[in-house]
Design a protein around this motif. Structure first.
Motif, PDB file in Angstrom:
ATOM      1  N   ILE A 149       7.642  -4.142   1.112  1.00 44.37           N
ATOM      2  CA  ILE A 149       6.921  -4.375   2.366  1.00 44.37           C
ATOM      3  C   ILE A 149       7.308  -3.305   3.388  1.00 44.37           C
ATOM      4  O   ILE A 149       6.462  -2.788   4.123  1.00 44.37           O
ATOM      5  N   LEU A 165       5.509  -0.189   2.640  1.00 45.06           N
ATOM      6  CA  LEU A 165       4.108  -0.288   3.033  1.00 45.06           C
ATOM      7  C   LEU A 165       3.956  -0.056   4.535  1.00 45.06           C
ATOM      8  O   LEU A 165       3.067   0.681   4.969  1.00 45.06           O
ATOM      9  N   LEU A 166       4.867  -0.647   5.322  1.00 38.53           N
ATOM     10  CA  LEU A 166       4.751  -0.467   6.775  1.00 38.53           C
ATOM     11  C   LEU A 166       5.023   0.984   7.165  1.00 38.53           C
ATOM     12  O   LEU A 166       4.385   1.513   8.073  1.00 38.53           O
ATOM     13  N   VAL A 209       1.859   2.785   6.573  1.00 37.29           N
ATOM     14  CA  VAL A 209       0.901   2.542   7.658  1.00 37.29           C
ATOM     15  C   VAL A 209       1.272   3.400   8.877  1.00 37.29           C
ATOM     16  O   VAL A 209       0.400   3.986   9.527  1.00 37.29           O
ATOM     17  N   ILE A 247      -7.904   5.039  10.153  1.00 31.99           N
ATOM     18  CA  ILE A 247      -7.321   3.739  10.476  1.00 31.99           C
ATOM     19  C   ILE A 247      -8.117   2.617   9.810  1.00 31.99           C
ATOM     20  O   ILE A 247      -7.551   1.729   9.173  1.00 31.99           O
ATOM     21  N   ILE A 248      -9.459   2.656   9.948  1.00 31.72           N
ATOM     22  CA  ILE A 248     -10.273   1.537   9.453  1.00 31.72           C
ATOM     23  C   ILE A 248     -10.140   1.422   7.939  1.00 31.72           C
ATOM     24  O   ILE A 248      -9.908   0.344   7.400  1.00 31.72           O
ATOM     25  N   TYR A 296      -8.057   3.358   5.544  1.00 33.80           N
ATOM     26  CA  TYR A 296      -6.741   3.390   4.889  1.00 33.80           C
ATOM     27  C   TYR A 296      -5.811   2.331   5.456  1.00 33.80           C
ATOM     28  O   TYR A 296      -5.351   1.443   4.743  1.00 33.80           O
ATOM     29  N   ALA A 297      -5.527   2.405   6.770  1.00 38.22           N
ATOM     30  CA  ALA A 297      -4.551   1.473   7.339  1.00 38.22           C
ATOM     31  C   ALA A 297      -5.091   0.054   7.370  1.00 38.22           C
ATOM     32  O   ALA A 297      -4.366  -0.897   7.119  1.00 38.22           O
ATOM     33  N   GLY A 298      -6.392  -0.092   7.680  1.00 33.48           N
ATOM     34  CA  GLY A 298      -6.923  -1.429   7.921  1.00 33.48           C
ATOM     35  C   GLY A 298      -7.436  -2.140   6.690  1.00 33.48           C
ATOM     36  O   GLY A 298      -7.496  -3.365   6.667  1.00 33.48           O
ATOM     37  N   MET A 345      -4.511  -0.564   2.773  1.00 35.60           N
ATOM     38  CA  MET A 345      -3.111  -0.980   2.871  1.00 35.60           C
ATOM     39  C   MET A 345      -2.986  -2.495   3.005  1.00 35.60           C
ATOM     40  O   MET A 345      -2.011  -3.081   2.545  1.00 35.60           O
ATOM     41  N   VAL A 346      -3.999  -3.153   3.610  1.00 35.69           N
ATOM     42  CA  VAL A 346      -3.960  -4.618   3.663  1.00 35.69           C
ATOM     43  C   VAL A 346      -4.059  -5.194   2.256  1.00 35.69           C
ATOM     44  O   VAL A 346      -3.368  -6.158   1.915  1.00 35.69           O
ATOM     45  N   LEU A 374      -0.752  -4.826   0.673  1.00 30.59           N
ATOM     46  CA  LEU A 374       0.129  -5.874   1.205  1.00 30.59           C
ATOM     47  C   LEU A 374      -0.122  -7.189   0.483  1.00 30.59           C
ATOM     48  O   LEU A 374       0.806  -7.887   0.055  1.00 30.59           O
ATOM     49  N   PHE A 375      -1.411  -7.490   0.327  1.00 32.84           N
ATOM     50  CA  PHE A 375      -1.858  -8.688  -0.369  1.00 32.84           C
ATOM     51  C   PHE A 375      -1.261  -8.737  -1.771  1.00 32.84           C
ATOM     52  O   PHE A 375      -0.679  -9.729  -2.194  1.00 32.84           O
ATOM     53  N   MET A 392       2.573  -9.141  -1.833  1.00 32.56           N
ATOM     54  CA  MET A 392       2.986 -10.508  -1.506  1.00 32.56           C
ATOM     55  C   MET A 392       2.677 -11.466  -2.642  1.00 32.56           C
ATOM     56  O   MET A 392       3.467 -12.350  -2.959  1.00 32.56           O
ATOM     57  N   LEU A 393       1.521 -11.293  -3.285  1.00 28.77           N
ATOM     58  CA  LEU A 393       1.157 -12.209  -4.374  1.00 28.77           C
ATOM     59  C   LEU A 393       2.057 -11.995  -5.576  1.00 28.77           C
ATOM     60  O   LEU A 393       2.394 -12.947  -6.278  1.00 28.77           O
TER      61      LEU A 393
END
Lengths: 433, 170
Positions: B27, B30-31, B34, B57-58, B60-62, B65-66, B69-70, B73-74
């Motif tokens: 994590i 990943l941050l 970002v 941003i929209i 790659y970052a938004g 990368m989300v 993250l998903f 976490m899973l």
């Protein structure tokens, strides 16, 4: 009139920054008060009415309470991300306001001041960029808490926000095609030029945008990430005191920003009916429109115009805030699969189809040589109205328009068959789907 | 002002990129990623490539990368992976190789004279006429429409392929 420059411009910029963000925070504080009062009104209660006249000092009392309360840090949480999450969630919800024009340009002794913090050339894309970053705070908050309810809330939030961002962006494409540019100041100007607000010629985009904005702000009926009855309060279950408050401020901040955006994109922003308030920077000149032969007409900015248009903007934003609260206390929460089905199977195809419809209409109108103006808007209104009606009819499935009585499955038939009498109980009526 | 901001964004981008490979938790990596992407977007704004910054941003970052993250976490990696992390000699070696490549690239760029290109004035004129997005859109949908469409079809094929692979087990 010349635009403001030099030292006064820097002072004006500082004042605007300070003023607009203070205003947003104040509106956020009083949105929490409004929510409690309106919900009390809807549920026939009194609501907070003890702190100050009509309970008006309640948000301040809540703020003091949240600052003075003890901060808790769960033993199993990842400390750094746990503290980072409220910051990440708060910032995007507030900085978005920087690109929204709040009133007509203000004339001063030193030059004309635009009533917008930053008129960035990418306008609405800036809003989309920051709203797409907002999901990090929510997801990280859920993950860092190391609590299964919080984690589920965070996962739901990311899935929901990513899904509805698609429909949000696609519904905006129709607006961009009509406005011809992405900056919000130009969108307001194009609505003034069209002679009507985009809510009419782009009615379906308006509806899709409002639905997506509700999903993006995690408000009922889309509050899956913090569904109280299932997940305690979802991603901020483990947060207390000011960190919890940061999540609440960001939720209301998103509401205020989304309301202001809807007002700007679809209800003309600070524009009021009539052409007296039109103003736009065109080749370094503040103009109010074009004469018949295409020469620009200089605008006459005035302090009273700025104040009046700011009132209009505030009224429109306030209206959408009220709608947010009103819907929260009217509709029940969707099931998770319903949220996903609506997002991917209804919103996405509808917005894609609508983009094509608007594109075709604009192309045909351009080919026919119709000037961008009231007639242009009327034709688009008719086309969009037909699309909106069919969309509503499809979604409604005969419930509101025809009423529940028209549905075969919802009719309760009283059965008096001999078997029911013998067994002593009637068959339960089939429940409506 | 622009110079200070450039060094700020450049430092953030390099720091973020180093953080991606140095961080012990996925994590955290990943941050940092970002952060690096955001700093790159800031650099694009300084170069007056506003549209590119927004898309950075929209998309790659938004979005991408989300999804990362998903997935992280899973998968819920736990701490089993930590013994696989290599430090010491490997870190020095990889930084040395990357540094060498970067130095060579910088040397090449310094001698080609990129600053003589059309850039500047032509881009300013296009932006004044069409706006930040229109300037790119005009080129994209007229001069480069065929490569653009082909890229679109490629992405469509990739989506269909991903769906087929994901659905095979059902």
């Amino acid at each position: 009139m010349e635009p403001i420059s030099g030292i006064p411009a820097i002072v004006a910029m500082a004042l605007k920054n300070l003023g607009i963000f203070t205003l947003v925070i104040l509106v956020v504080a009083y949105a929490t008060y409004a929510e409690r009062r309106v919900s009390a009104f809807i549920q026939d209660r009194r609501g907070p009415n003890r702190v100050g006249p009509f309970g008006l000092l309640q948000p301040i009392a809540d703020g003091i309470k949240n600052i003075l309360k003890e901060e808790t840090l769960p033993g199993t949480a990842s400390r750094f991300f746990f503290i980072l999450a409220p910051i990440l969630v708060l910032v995007p919800s507030l900085v978005t306001f920087a690109v929204i024009p709040i009133a007509a340009p203000l004339p001063t002794r030193w030059g004309v001041v635009d009533m917008i913090i930053a008129d960035v050339p990418i306008g609405i894309l800036y809003v989309l960029a920051f709203s797409s970053l907002a999901v990090y705070g929510v997801v990280l908050g859920g993950w860092a808490s190391n609590n299964k309810y919080a984690f589920l809330g965070g996962l739901r939030a990311s899935a929901q926000m990513v899904s509805y961002e698609v429909a949000l962006g696609l519904s905006l494409i129709a607006v961009l095609m009509l406005a011809g540019n992405v900056t919000l100041t130009e969108m307001v100007w194009q609505q003034q030029q069209l002679g009507m607000w985009f809510a009419f010629p782009l009615s379906l985009a308006f509806i899709l945008f409002v639905i997506s904005a509700f999903a993006e702000t995690n408000r009922l009926p889309f509050d899956m990430p913090e569904a109280e009855s299932e997940l305690v309060t979802g991603y901020h279950t483990e947060y207390s005191a000011m960190k919890f408050s940061a999540f609440m401020i960001s939720e209301f901040g998103h509401m205020v920003t989304a309301s202001a955006l809807m007002a700007t994109i679809f209800l003309g922003g600070w524009d009021l009916p009539g052409t007296w308030d039109n103003a736009f920077w065109y080749n370094g000149q503040l103009i109010s429109g074009f004469a018949e032969n295409g020469t620009p007409i200089a605008a006459q900015p005035a302090v009273w115009k700025t104040l009046l248009t700011f009132g209009g903007f505030a009224a429109k934003t306030g209206f959408f805030l009220l709608v947010y609260i009103w819907i929260r206390w009217t509709l029940p929460r969707f099931r998770y699969d319903q949220v996903m089905a609506l997002g991917w199977k209804v919103m996405l195809p509808t917005s894609l189809g609508y983009v094509m419809l608007v594109a075709m209409t604009i192309l045909v109108l351009d080919e026919l040589g119709v000037q961008y103006g009231f007639l242009f808007g009327l034709v688009l209104t008719a086309v969009s109205g037909a699309a909106t009606l069919s969309f509503m009819f499809f979604l409604d499935r005969g419930r509101t328009i025809a009423g529940a009585g028209a549905q075969r499955t919802q009719k309760v038939e009283v059965k008096t068959t001999p078997t029911a009498v013998v067994s002593g109980r009637a068959e339960p009526a089939p429940a409506g789907d | 002002m622009a110079t200070i901001l450039f060094y700020l964004f450049a430092g953030l981008a390099i720091g973020g990129a180093i953080g991606v490979v140095m961080s012990k938790s996925p994590i955290g990596s990943l941050l940092f990623m970002v952060t690096a992407l955001g700093a790159m977007a800031g650099t694009f704004v300084l170069l007056e490539a506003h549209f590119l910054a927004a898309i950075q941003i929209i998309v790659y970052a938004g979005a991408i990368m989300v999804l990362f993250l998903f997935v992280i976490m899973l998968l819920n990696l736990g701490h089993d992976y930590q013994k696989d992390l290599k430090g010491g000699a490997f870190a020095v070696l990889s930084f040395g190789v990357i540094g060498g490549i970067a130095g060579l690239m910088a040397q090449q760029l310094g001698s080609t004279g990129l600053e003589d290109g059309p850039g500047g004035a032509a881009i300013d004129a296009a932006m004044a006429e069409h706006g930040a997005v229109g300037a790119i859109a005009t080129e994209l949908y007229t001069t480069y429409v065929v490569p653009f469409e082909i890229t679109g079809i490629l992405l469509l094929v990739a989506i269909v392929g991903a769906l087929v692979l994901a659905k095979r087990e059902v």
